[in-house]
Design an enzyme around this catalytic site. Structure first.
Site: not given
Length: 237
Positions: A120-121, A203, A206, A231
């Site tokens: 996702c990162c 985010c 997170c 990340c």
């Protein structure tokens, strides 16, 4: 081009003062590489300090809009544009890659595994970063050594082989107190989540506020082991 820029980096490193480089080195870089220096901001306390240091220099600014940021971050983005009077380039995830990832894994799959979280990162941050840095020779950051254990030995001026770019961290050795004092003294706009226990702000799903005595990075990806909390934006060589 790559070899030539790395040679320039080695010359810069050789000619730079030993020890801690002051913020004045930002002007040296801006003059040596006009139109080819860029600063990445997430509108943190640290980044607002750097924004202030470069506001009269020929240095571009960009940010990565992941699509999952806090509303307070967008508010700080808006107030920063007005205060610093500089355009801030915005970069976004590739819509097809993001659509495929979310369709196959769900909107919050980053909680399920480190692999999913890093994927996702990668889509929301790492790939847009590569686009943002294209055409530039110097990347300025707001990193500080107190951010994480892995940054304790990081040099202020370094060569980033992944992006083939010179990287400079002007406030790497500043303390948290120095950063907070600078923001207050110069009355800089800041993310008000910092006043609610949020130290490192990324985010929304997170990031959480940290408790007294917790590590600086405890509020980021808190469900993971501490040694996995990166990340992929800043890979120290």
């Amino acid at each position: 081009m790559e070899n030539a820029l790395k040679i320039e980096f080695n010359n810069l490193l050789e000619n730079a003062s030993t020890g801690v480089l002051s913020a004045d080195f930002l002007q040296v870089l801006a003059e040596k590489y006009p139109g080819e220096v860029i600063f990445s901001t997430s509108f943190s306390y640290e980044d607002q300090v750097v924004n202030h240091l470069i506001k009269n220099l020929d240095i571009d600014i960009f940010t990565l809009d992941t699509g999952r940021l806090f509303e307070q971050t967008y508010e700080t983005w808006t107030s920063s544009r007005a205060f610093f009077k500089k355009n801030i380039k915005a970069y976004y995830p590739d819509p097809e890659a993001l659509q495929k990832f979310v369709s196959e894994n769900g909107p919050d799959s980053f909680y399920q595994s480190v692999e999913n979280r890093k994927a996702c990162c990668n889509i929301r941050k790492v790939q847009p970063l590569k686009k943002a840095l294209q055409g530039y020779k110097v990347w300025i950051t707001g990193l500080r050594s107190q951010h994480s254990a892995g940054r304790k030995e990081m040099p202020q001026l370094e060569w980033d082989p992944d992006h083939q770019i010179i990287k400079f961290h002007p406030i790497l050795h500043w303390t948290t107190e120095q950063v907070a004092d600078y923001v207050k003294t110069h009355q800089l706009p800041y993310n008000h989540l910092h006043k609610k226990g949020f130290v490192s702000i990324g985010c929304e799903p997170c990031t959480r506020a940290i408790k007294e005595g917790e590590d600086f990075r405890a509020g980021r990806w808190w469900w993971e082991d501490a040694d996995k909390k990166e990340c992929g934006l800043h890979v120290h060589q």
